[in-house]
Design a protein around this motif. Sequence first.
Motif, PDB file in Angstrom:
ATOM      1  N   PHE A 172      -1.699  -5.864  -5.122  1.00  0.00           N
ATOM      2  CA  PHE A 172      -1.166  -6.991  -4.032  1.00  0.00           C
ATOM      3  C   PHE A 172      -2.083  -7.702  -3.349  1.00  0.00           C
ATOM      4  O   PHE A 172      -3.126  -7.193  -3.247  1.00  0.00           O
ATOM      5  N   SER A 173      -1.830  -8.815  -2.781  1.00  0.00           N
ATOM      6  CA  SER A 173      -2.797  -9.561  -2.252  1.00  0.00           C
ATOM      7  C   SER A 173      -3.189  -8.668  -0.758  1.00  0.00           C
ATOM      8  O   SER A 173      -2.271  -7.853  -0.277  1.00  0.00           O
ATOM      9  N   GLU A 174      -4.282  -9.423  -0.068  1.00  0.00           N
ATOM     10  CA  GLU A 174      -4.649  -8.705   1.084  1.00  0.00           C
ATOM     11  C   GLU A 174      -3.683  -8.745   2.185  1.00  0.00           C
ATOM     12  O   GLU A 174      -3.126  -8.181   3.124  1.00  0.00           O
ATOM     13  N   ALA A 175      -2.951 -10.172   2.213  1.00  0.00           N
ATOM     14  CA  ALA A 175      -1.942 -10.285   3.040  1.00  0.00           C
ATOM     15  C   ALA A 175      -0.809  -9.467   2.811  1.00  0.00           C
ATOM     16  O   ALA A 175      -0.117  -9.008   3.804  1.00  0.00           O
ATOM     17  N   HIS A 176      -0.303  -9.257   1.624  1.00  0.00           N
ATOM     18  CA  HIS A 176       0.834  -8.377   1.586  1.00  0.00           C
ATOM     19  C   HIS A 176       0.312  -6.664   1.927  1.00  0.00           C
ATOM     20  O   HIS A 176       1.158  -6.269   2.477  1.00  0.00           O
ATOM     21  N   VAL A 177      -0.853  -6.474   1.532  1.00  0.00           N
ATOM     22  CA  VAL A 177      -1.461  -4.948   1.980  1.00  0.00           C
ATOM     23  C   VAL A 177      -1.339  -4.992   3.513  1.00  0.00           C
ATOM     24  O   VAL A 177      -0.844  -3.766   4.015  1.00  0.00           O
ATOM     25  N   ARG A 178      -1.797  -5.855   4.267  1.00  0.00           N
ATOM     26  CA  ARG A 178      -1.860  -5.767   5.535  1.00  0.00           C
ATOM     27  C   ARG A 178      -0.449  -5.700   6.447  1.00  0.00           C
ATOM     28  O   ARG A 178      -0.055  -4.861   7.091  1.00  0.00           O
ATOM     29  N   TRP A 181       0.789  -2.240   5.714  1.00  0.00           N
ATOM     30  CA  TRP A 181       0.151  -1.262   6.632  1.00  0.00           C
ATOM     31  C   TRP A 181       0.776  -1.367   8.179  1.00  0.00           C
ATOM     32  O   TRP A 181       1.031  -0.356   8.774  1.00  0.00           O
ATOM     33  N   ARG A 182       1.248  -2.736   8.453  1.00  0.00           N
ATOM     34  CA  ARG A 182       1.619  -2.851   9.734  1.00  0.00           C
ATOM     35  C   ARG A 182       2.957  -2.213   9.938  1.00  0.00           C
ATOM     36  O   ARG A 182       3.563  -1.497  10.798  1.00  0.00           O
ATOM     37  N   ARG A 183       3.832  -2.370   8.640  1.00  0.00           N
ATOM     38  CA  ARG A 183       5.172  -1.472   8.540  1.00  0.00           C
ATOM     39  C   ARG A 183       4.972  -0.246   8.344  1.00  0.00           C
ATOM     40  O   ARG A 183       5.985   0.472   9.255  1.00  0.00           O
ATOM     41  N   PHE A 184       3.923   0.483   7.703  1.00  0.00           N
ATOM     42  CA  PHE A 184       3.862   1.685   7.688  1.00  0.00           C
ATOM     43  C   PHE A 184       3.437   2.509   9.084  1.00  0.00           C
ATOM     44  O   PHE A 184       3.950   3.442   9.490  1.00  0.00           O
ATOM     45  N   SER A 185       2.597   1.868   9.784  1.00  0.00           N
ATOM     46  CA  SER A 185       2.151   2.400  10.965  1.00  0.00           C
ATOM     47  C   SER A 185       3.030   2.160  11.896  1.00  0.00           C
ATOM     48  O   SER A 185       3.425   3.076  12.964  1.00  0.00           O
ATOM     49  N   LEU A 228      -9.280  -6.734  -5.233  1.00  0.00           N
ATOM     50  CA  LEU A 228     -10.224  -5.761  -4.318  1.00  0.00           C
ATOM     51  C   LEU A 228     -10.414  -6.516  -2.987  1.00  0.00           C
ATOM     52  O   LEU A 228     -11.206  -7.509  -2.887  1.00  0.00           O
ATOM     53  N   HIS A 229      -9.699  -5.944  -2.028  1.00  0.00           N
ATOM     54  CA  HIS A 229      -9.432  -6.570  -0.909  1.00  0.00           C
ATOM     55  C   HIS A 229     -10.645  -6.526   0.031  1.00  0.00           C
ATOM     56  O   HIS A 229     -11.067  -7.456   0.972  1.00  0.00           O
ATOM     57  N   PHE A 230     -11.488  -5.408  -0.124  1.00  0.00           N
ATOM     58  CA  PHE A 230     -12.730  -5.209   1.014  1.00  0.00           C
ATOM     59  C   PHE A 230     -13.922  -4.628   0.338  1.00  0.00           C
ATOM     60  O   PHE A 230     -13.896  -4.168  -0.873  1.00  0.00           O
ATOM     61  N   ARG A 231     -14.983  -4.883   0.903  1.00  0.00           N
ATOM     62  CA  ARG A 231     -16.095  -4.520   0.053  1.00  0.00           C
ATOM     63  C   ARG A 231     -16.754  -2.973   0.394  1.00  0.00           C
ATOM     64  O   ARG A 231     -17.103  -2.230  -0.486  1.00  0.00           O
ATOM     65  N   GLU A 242      -6.614  -2.341  12.565  1.00  0.00           N
ATOM     66  CA  GLU A 242      -6.045  -3.611  13.206  1.00  0.00           C
ATOM     67  C   GLU A 242      -4.548  -3.571  12.964  1.00  0.00           C
ATOM     68  O   GLU A 242      -3.856  -4.326  13.549  1.00  0.00           O
ATOM     69  N   CYS A 243      -4.370  -2.965  11.780  1.00  0.00           N
ATOM     70  CA  CYS A 243      -2.815  -2.827  11.489  1.00  0.00           C
ATOM     71  C   CYS A 243      -1.849  -1.687  12.314  1.00  0.00           C
ATOM     72  O   CYS A 243      -0.866  -1.599  12.026  1.00  0.00           O
ATOM     73  N   GLY A 244      -2.446  -0.962  13.293  1.00  0.00           N
ATOM     74  CA  GLY A 244      -1.932  -0.268  13.940  1.00  0.00           C
ATOM     75  C   GLY A 244      -2.151   1.102  13.885  1.00  0.00           C
ATOM     76  O   GLY A 244      -1.468   2.029  14.420  1.00  0.00           O
ATOM     77  N   PHE A 245      -2.998   1.784  12.833  1.00  0.00           N
ATOM     78  CA  PHE A 245      -3.230   3.021  12.945  1.00  0.00           C
ATOM     79  C   PHE A 245      -4.372   3.387  13.832  1.00  0.00           C
ATOM     80  O   PHE A 245      -5.293   2.625  14.372  1.00  0.00           O
TER      81      PHE A 245
END
Length: 298
Positions: A172-178, A181-185, A228-231, A242-245
Amino acid sequence: MNASASISPTAHYTGLVWARHGLSHPALATTTGRLLFYGFKPVILAAQWAGVPAIDSFLLTRHRLIDLRLDEAIRSGRVSQVIEIACGLSPRGWRFNQRYGEALTYIEADLPGMAQRKREALARMGGLRPGHRVVDIDALADSGPMSLEAVAASLDRSRGVALITEGLLNYFSEAHVRSMWRRFSSVMRQFPQASYWSDIGLSGDMGGSRVAPFVGFLSAFVRGRVHLHFRTPADAEAALRECGFTAARAMDPGEFASALGNIPGGVSRRIRVIEAATPGPLPAGFTAGGESDVHSSN
């Protein structure tokens, strides 16, 4: 292209890999998985010769490390309920239900077609035992009967919970992943203790010039784009916070090599396993402020 649809080939392939290495039941190894495994074997060997990480090592490393951390959380009493999103043909729900019985509530969740396939496979394995069920879910849904919120509604809010997504994020794109993650947290904050585990590939772990062939190989295999969203681990950990964890770390499997057992090809250092938590007593390895006392190498 529908990103969720691109996950199916790997679900079949990984189901066969887990069965071949003694982690699964034969009913979870499909004919499609066998065709993919043997059909792609020459391609996979050629890819490894070109520097692409060994796929079996990659898959077994992430699976065993998630198992290790989940088992520790259950034994410590932090977790007694699990939702595994995009469960595919993973044997984890079956194995943990056998191990812990009615003391553990385990919900396997996937898109309707795969969820039905999983129910049929479990029926051939003797049926669902108490505390174990398979439900339909759309990991991208904010609301409605197939949302995580709806799936989690049946759980006991006084008990600890774990969320797992294995083999999902990099499709998934980074936007979808974030967004996920917001939904999960948000859902996890409804429980006194909550942990989240997932594998994630980082571009900084792929060996520089090997990034492109690795991503190209995986994209061809799953018939869709691999992201690969992050380095670095720090980049992924910051995004999770940032997504609430409350706390997050991207674990290096090499630090757990002795506990992961014998993995053909060795423990893969090309994959990370995320461990994140929301408010409540933190898992072992975390310190206050969201930092981990286990430091991952970049």
